[in-house]
Write a protein that holds these residues in place. Structure first.
Motif, PDB file in Angstrom:
ATOM      1  N   UNK A 145      19.125 -35.051  41.658  1.00 59.43           N
ATOM      2  CA  UNK A 145      18.459 -33.935  41.011  1.00 59.43           C
ATOM      3  C   UNK A 145      19.054 -33.703  39.620  1.00 59.43           C
ATOM      4  N   UNK A 146      20.362 -33.861  39.554  1.00 55.79           N
ATOM      5  CA  UNK A 146      21.008 -33.611  38.277  1.00 55.79           C
ATOM      6  C   UNK A 146      20.542 -34.625  37.241  1.00 55.79           C
ATOM      7  N   UNK A 147      20.394 -35.858  37.697  1.00 55.48           N
ATOM      8  CA  UNK A 147      19.936 -36.881  36.759  1.00 55.48           C
ATOM      9  C   UNK A 147      18.527 -36.547  36.301  1.00 55.48           C
ATOM     10  N   UNK A 148      17.720 -36.138  37.272  1.00 56.80           N
ATOM     11  CA  UNK A 148      16.362 -35.756  36.929  1.00 56.80           C
ATOM     12  C   UNK A 148      16.393 -34.627  35.905  1.00 56.80           C
ATOM     13  N   UNK A 149      17.190 -33.630  36.194  1.00 55.61           N
ATOM     14  CA  UNK A 149      17.292 -32.499  35.279  1.00 55.61           C
ATOM     15  C   UNK A 149      17.693 -32.958  33.898  1.00 55.61           C
ATOM     16  N   UNK A 150      18.813 -33.697  33.882  1.00 51.37           N
ATOM     17  CA  UNK A 150      19.387 -34.084  32.613  1.00 51.37           C
ATOM     18  C   UNK A 150      18.402 -34.870  31.776  1.00 51.37           C
ATOM     19  N   UNK A 151      17.755 -35.842  32.385  1.00 47.07           N
ATOM     20  CA  UNK A 151      16.937 -36.742  31.587  1.00 47.07           C
ATOM     21  C   UNK A 151      15.532 -36.234  31.353  1.00 47.07           C
ATOM     22  N   UNK A 152      14.926 -35.661  32.414  1.00 50.66           N
ATOM     23  CA  UNK A 152      13.536 -35.256  32.236  1.00 50.66           C
ATOM     24  C   UNK A 152      13.427 -34.164  31.199  1.00 50.66           C
ATOM     25  N   UNK A 153      14.338 -33.236  31.260  1.00 52.20           N
ATOM     26  CA  UNK A 153      14.211 -32.115  30.360  1.00 52.20           C
ATOM     27  C   UNK A 153      14.110 -32.618  28.926  1.00 52.20           C
ATOM     28  N   UNK A 154      14.863 -33.653  28.682  1.00 48.56           N
ATOM     29  CA  UNK A 154      14.917 -34.109  27.300  1.00 48.56           C
ATOM     30  C   UNK A 154      13.757 -35.029  26.941  1.00 48.56           C
ATOM     31  N   UNK A 155      13.472 -36.006  27.787  1.00 49.15           N
ATOM     32  CA  UNK A 155      12.575 -37.060  27.340  1.00 49.15           C
ATOM     33  C   UNK A 155      11.195 -37.014  27.961  1.00 49.15           C
ATOM     34  N   UNK A 156      11.176 -37.144  29.304  1.00 49.49           N
ATOM     35  CA  UNK A 156       9.882 -37.389  29.919  1.00 49.49           C
ATOM     36  C   UNK A 156       8.958 -36.200  29.794  1.00 49.49           C
ATOM     37  N   UNK A 157       9.552 -35.012  29.867  1.00 51.44           N
ATOM     38  CA  UNK A 157       8.695 -33.843  29.756  1.00 51.44           C
ATOM     39  C   UNK A 157       7.976 -33.861  28.415  1.00 51.44           C
ATOM     40  N   UNK A 158       8.715 -34.194  27.396  1.00 50.48           N
ATOM     41  CA  UNK A 158       8.100 -34.256  26.076  1.00 50.48           C
ATOM     42  C   UNK A 158       7.013 -35.321  26.028  1.00 50.48           C
ATOM     43  N   UNK A 159       7.323 -36.476  26.620  1.00 45.84           N
ATOM     44  CA  UNK A 159       6.350 -37.559  26.577  1.00 45.84           C
ATOM     45  C   UNK A 159       5.133 -37.248  27.449  1.00 45.84           C
ATOM     46  N   UNK A 160       5.398 -36.555  28.548  1.00 46.09           N
ATOM     47  CA  UNK A 160       4.290 -36.127  29.397  1.00 46.09           C
ATOM     48  C   UNK A 160       3.407 -35.174  28.598  1.00 46.09           C
ATOM     49  N   UNK A 161       4.047 -34.314  27.832  1.00 43.28           N
ATOM     50  CA  UNK A 161       3.307 -33.405  26.960  1.00 43.28           C
ATOM     51  C   UNK A 161       2.434 -34.185  25.998  1.00 43.28           C
ATOM     52  N   UNK A 162       3.016 -35.211  25.399  1.00 33.64           N
ATOM     53  CA  UNK A 162       2.263 -36.043  24.461  1.00 33.64           C
ATOM     54  C   UNK A 162       1.075 -36.686  25.170  1.00 33.64           C
ATOM     55  N   UNK A 163       1.321 -37.189  26.400  1.00 35.14           N
ATOM     56  CA  UNK A 163       0.247 -37.825  27.163  1.00 35.14           C
ATOM     57  C   UNK A 163      -0.875 -36.828  27.406  1.00 35.14           C
ATOM     58  N   UNK A 164      -0.509 -35.585  27.743  1.00 33.99           N
ATOM     59  CA  UNK A 164      -1.526 -34.570  28.016  1.00 33.99           C
ATOM     60  C   UNK A 164      -2.313 -34.238  26.754  1.00 33.99           C
ATOM     61  N   UNK A 165      -1.593 -34.131  25.637  1.00 34.78           N
ATOM     62  CA  UNK A 165      -2.281 -33.824  24.372  1.00 34.78           C
ATOM     63  C   UNK A 165      -3.301 -34.910  24.077  1.00 34.78           C
ATOM     64  N   UNK A 166      -2.883 -36.161  24.250  1.00 38.72           N
ATOM     65  CA  UNK A 166      -3.800 -37.267  23.985  1.00 38.72           C
ATOM     66  C   UNK A 166      -4.992 -37.196  24.936  1.00 38.72           C
ATOM     67  N   UNK A 167      -4.701 -36.945  26.221  1.00 34.06           N
ATOM     68  CA  UNK A 167      -5.774 -36.893  27.215  1.00 34.06           C
ATOM     69  C   UNK A 167      -6.754 -35.781  26.885  1.00 34.06           C
ATOM     70  N   UNK A 168      -6.218 -34.610  26.518  1.00 32.78           N
ATOM     71  CA  UNK A 168      -7.112 -33.482  26.249  1.00 32.78           C
ATOM     72  C   UNK A 168      -7.944 -33.746  25.002  1.00 32.78           C
TER      73      UNK A 168
END
Lengths: 630, 322
Positions: B9-32
């Motif tokens: 969980x900690x790894x998920x926290x540490x890494x997702x918060x920084x990278x994937x969430x942002x990239x997921x955001x980018x993916x959503x923006x593109x999709x929308x």
């Protein structure tokens, strides 16, 4: 040895309230420094006090967060090291910034290679020999030699020449003596004195107090990022004053060895290294460690200690030598083999050799476990209990185990790296410079941990260039010099001065050994070079002519004076030949001093009484002449 | 709660918060934005299209993620896909489908083993080694195939793609399964954590007693094998094996991994990030097709998005003082 001429009152540089934060580490909080022309200014402090950071702020290697710096009366705010150099501020760093594949000449004028226009090598050559001449080393340094072929001392000379080529008038020497032999140190001080007399301002960063007293005019002392004593005349201070400022308490408590009795001599030998060689750095190193013992590996930086540890640990190929753990020979080809045999290594360079920055603190702690784990999964659960215990006993922040290790202080990082090995319950733990970059408070707790694990039966090997630490921590010390283990002595018979002498590179002691050879060649008999104590003698070198009488002294060993074959002479230390009780042999003992008056031990010549004893004055004159030219 | 779960969980926290969430955001923006621009974009049909188009590059990107996590790179995946595709095509003439696939996968793994040993054991630069392997594999693809496509692929091969399980196409299901396994491997196993440690600080990993050699070679083996798996899906869709298959696939895979937040220096990046990276790439291509943008402009669009994504990442890191 302080200033022969009054310090001028021109302030060259003044820094006030300098602050610098790296991530969460506050390296500088409120640093001050005032430098005058024509002085050597000592910048002192324990490891992590902020000396180097302040130096690098002044030379613009690091940007400050806050604070005022005035240089030659104007506010100084250079953007880069180049600007600082152009303004005349240069750093002579511990790890030199030279280009190893370029020649001495090219390195001296490296900053000019970036300038537009044509370079005339002829005029550069003239200027270089002029600069080296001013330093008193005109012919000591071939200008066309590639820098990587130079010794540490010669590289430093190139660094200094490079600074002078830019006409630097403020030079910061960051721990310049760390890897120098005693005679090289004296030569460096000579150069520093010349620069001072030229009216330049010099900063001498060090934690070797005897050197501070030898060369500095004033000192500034730092502790935990603050200047705690600003620009005090060195002559007004004693060693203990300085230590009190550096530590904020009396240092005696740090090593806390009061109730410590040595390891009994019948404790089993757990770890034995014999005739280890791993060219070029390691030539012939032997030592053994008993269960529960702390063995110090002492010597200068570059003597081959770290390389020996790496060779033992399978990080470096070995040419010869055996390694035994619990009497069984092992031959680790890679660290995993050594770990399996029960060895742990806390390497010297934490950042490069230990810390995995993209893993969390927890995973860094469990890294060696991962290496030894047999299963496919992680197997962390099996280590839970031990881990909890370690977190508690090492005072690690249990709530920040998921953070990035690099955000912690050097001391905390080191504790995590030590815990990484303790988690595996090793039989042998080797620590290379365990308190490098560690604040004084954490140092004390690291010492306590090492004591504790030794008491728990682990054989501990500590490599340190900090002789005070080595003496405070170890039960026994093996001194390494030029890749050879040259002495194996109980810590109790040693002090910093003796260690310094023992650790000197062989090249600088060769003169003394050669001298013994000449003596025994000229007069026959046995020659020794030794350090004398109340009732103990430490032999540094011994040479015997054919059929000479025994002195009972062996190089690198300490003996009780009574146990030698020349006890009467060793006791009397008279300036003439002293005959032993048996009447068969007579010994002349003469003290040897460097030009600066440092004690270099005693030279002894033992001859049979039946021989023609030479006049003592003649030999005394030869001993005196030996170091007169240093 | 076990340490495993905690640290995961900690790894998920540490890494997702920084990278994937942002990239997921980018993916959503593109999709929308694409769904606003084109009414077809958000139809079930098109979504399955996007997923279907993600399979091949998605599989290769898993291997690429492993290699890049160790601090290496594998430029040969496209050519290895081409070569193993030909191997598969030829093998299908001689033996049953499963054996033929096995042949192709083992060939891919073997090529990866060679690259891995050359880089990890002999210390050659991964870039140069895999560049060489890339040329060799492509040339062998032409030689093995006799310069022409192999078109007599058994019809039964198409079952690999066109069988639905619970209404989901099998190739999409395979992709999802592969990412789940890869994620679990990288997060919960000794090998996965060793791969991160090697990429983050190889010297420290070695000094801690980790098996650096094995876990440096393994990603290349898997990368080669997965290239063969990817081309198997292509062939079963096209029922033809062409020596040109997989051309420039390495670029798409590397782009997906990098958009997903991995560092080319190793040690940083996640498999989820790669999945998002793959989806972003495929969505852009799909969307531009729907909008009728000339295929010649697609390279510019994708290239700009890669560079922009990295630039934004860098600016954010500068802000936070790294």
């Amino acid at each position: 040895m302080t200033s022969e001429q009054p310090i001028s009152t021109d302030i060259v540089l003044e820094a006030r309230g300098v602050a610098k934060t790296f991530g969460k580490t506050r390296a500088l909080v409120d640093a001050q420094l005032e430098l005058r022309a024509g002085e050597v200014h000592g910048l002192l402090g324990a490891n992590g006090a902020g000396k180097s950071t302040l130096s690098r702020v002044i030379t613009c290697h690091i940007r400050r967060d806050a604070g005022e710096i005035t240089y030659r009366g104007a506010s100084f705010d250079a953007g880069s090291t180049r600007d600082a150099l152009r303004a005349g501020i240069a750093l002579v760093a511990q790890e030199t910034s030279l280009a190893p594949d370029m020649s001495v000449l090219e390195n001296i004028f490296l900053p000019e290679l970036g300038r537009a226009g044509r370079l005339s090598y002829g005029s550069l050559r003239r200027r270089a020999s002029d600069i080296l001449g001013r330093l008193g080393h005109e012919h000591a340094l071939p200008l066309d030699l590639e820098v990587r072929r130079l010794s540490a001392a010669q590289r430093q000379l190139v660094e200094i020449a490079k600074a002078l080529a830019l006409d630097a008038n403020l030079l910061i020497f960051d721990e310049p003596t760390a890897s120098l032999s005693p005679s090289e140190v004296e030569r460096l001080f000579d150069i520093m004195a010349r620069l001072r007399n030229d009216g330049r301002a010099l900063v001498f960063v060090s934690h070797r107090l005897e050197e501070v007293f030898a060369i500095t005019d004033r000192v500034t002392i730092m502790r935990e990022g603050r200047t705690v004593a600003s620009a005090l005349p060195t002559s007004s201070l004693t060693q203990s004053d300085i230590i009190r400022h550096m530590v904020g308490q009396d240092i005696g408590s740090v090593y806390a060895r009061a109730d410590r009795q040595g390891v009994s001599s019948d404790a089993p030998v757990v770890f034995e290294v014999s005739h280890l060689s791993a060219p070029p750095a390691v030539r012939d190193i032997s030592f053994s460690v008993r269960q529960g013992e702390i063995l110090g590996l002492g010597g200068l930086v570059g003597a081959g200690r770290s390389e020996a540890a790496e060779a033992i640990f399978g990080l470096r190929p070995r040419a010869k030598g055996t390694i035994k753990v619990d009497g069984r020979e092992i031959s680790p080809q890679k660290p995993a083999d050594a770990v399996r045999a029960g060895i742990g290594l806390v390497a010297e360079d934490r950042r490069v050799q230990s810390i995995v920055p993209d893993l969390t603190v927890r995973e860094n702690l469990l890294l060696a476990h991962i290496g030894q784990h047999k299963g496919f999964g992680l197997g962390y659960a099996a280590r839970n209990a031990r881990m909890k215990h370690l977190i508690q006993s090492l005072d690690l922040p249990a709530d920040r185990l998921d953070a990035n290790l690099l955000t912690f202080s050097g001391g905390m990082q080191q504790k995590v790296v030590i815990a990484r090995w303790l988690l595996l319950e090793p039989k042998i733990l080797i620590l290379d410079e365990p308190t490098k970059g560690v604040d004084i408070g954490t140092r004390a707790s690291i010492y306590a941990i090492l004591r504790e694990i030794a008491a728990g039966g682990v054989a501990v090997v500590v490599i340190s260039s900090d002789f005070e630490e080595l003496l405070g921590l170890s039960d026994r010390i093996v001194v390494v010099s030029d890749g050879l283990s040259i002495a194996d002595l109980p810590a109790s018979v040693l002090d910093e001065e003796k260690l310094t002498l023992l650790a000197a590179p062989r090249t600088s002691t060769a003169r003394n050994t050669d001298f013994l050879k000449q003596l025994t060649h000229d007069y026959g008999g046995a020659g020794v070079w030794a350090l004398l104590e109340q009732d103990e003698v430490i032999c540094l070198g011994a040479v015997q002519a054919k059929d000479a009488l025994e002195t009972g002294l062996q190089p690198g060993k300490a003996s009780a004076i009574g146990a030698t074959r020349i006890p009467v002479a060793l006791q009397q230390r008279a300036p003439h030949f002293v005959t032993e009780e048996a009447g068969d042999r007579a010994t002349l003992l003469l003290p040897m001093r460097s030009r600066r008056g440092n004690d270099l031990g005693w030279i002894g010549l033992t001859l049979p009484t039946s021989a023609d004893l030479p006049p003592p004055e003649l030999i005394a004159a030869r001993v005196a002449a030996l170091h007169a030219a240093d | 709660m076990s340490t495993n779960a905690l640290s995961a969980r900690s790894i998920m926290n540490g890494l997702t918060r920084r990278l994937e969430i942002r990239m997921l955001g980018l993916a959503l923006v593109i999709a929308i934005s694409l769904s606003l621009l084109s009414p077809y974009f958000l139809t079930a049909n098109n979504i399955f299209n996007i997923l279907d188009q993600s399979v091949v590059v998605g599989i290769v990107a898993v291997g690429m993620t492993l290699v890049i996590l160790t601090g290496g790179i594998d430029l040969s995946v496209g050519s290895v896909a081409g070569m193993t595709g030909i191997v598969l095509g030829l093998a299908l003439q001689q033996m049953p489908i499963p054996l033929a696939i096995l042949c192709a996968v083992l060939t891919g793994a073997g090529v990866g083993l060679v690259s891995g040993i050359l880089t990890a054991y002999f210390g050659l630069a991964a870039f140069v080694v895999t560049l060489g392997v890339m040329a060799i594999a492509r040339s062998l693809a032409y030689i093995f195939s006799g310069q022409t496509a192999i078109s007599n692929i058994p019809e039964a091969m198409s079952n690999i793609v066109y069988t639905d399980v619970f209404g989901i196409p099998s190739n999409v299901l395979f992709l999802v399964g592969l990412y789940a396994v890869a994620w679990a491997y990288l997060t919960y196993t000794k090998g996965g954590r060793t791969i991160y440690a090697i990429g983050s600080n190889k010297e420290a990993a070695r000094a801690a007693g980790l098996n650096v050699l094995f876990y440096s070679v393994l990603p290349y083996i898997l990368s080669g094998a997965l290239a063969a798996v990817a081309v198997t899906f292509s062939i079963s869709q096209l029922l033809s094996a062409d020596p040109l298959m997989g051309n420039q696939m390495e670029l798409d895979a590397i782009a997906a991994v990098v958009i997903g937040g991995a560092s080319l220096f190793g040690g940083r990046g996640t498999i989820i990030g790669t999945l998002i990276g793959v989806l972003i790439m495929v969505m852009i291509r799909n969307g531009l097709n729907l909008l009728g943008v000339s295929p010649f402009w697609q390279g510019s669009a994708i290239g700009s998005i890669i560079i922009l994504a990295l630039l934004v990442e860098r600016l954010i890191n500068w802000r936070s003082g790294r």
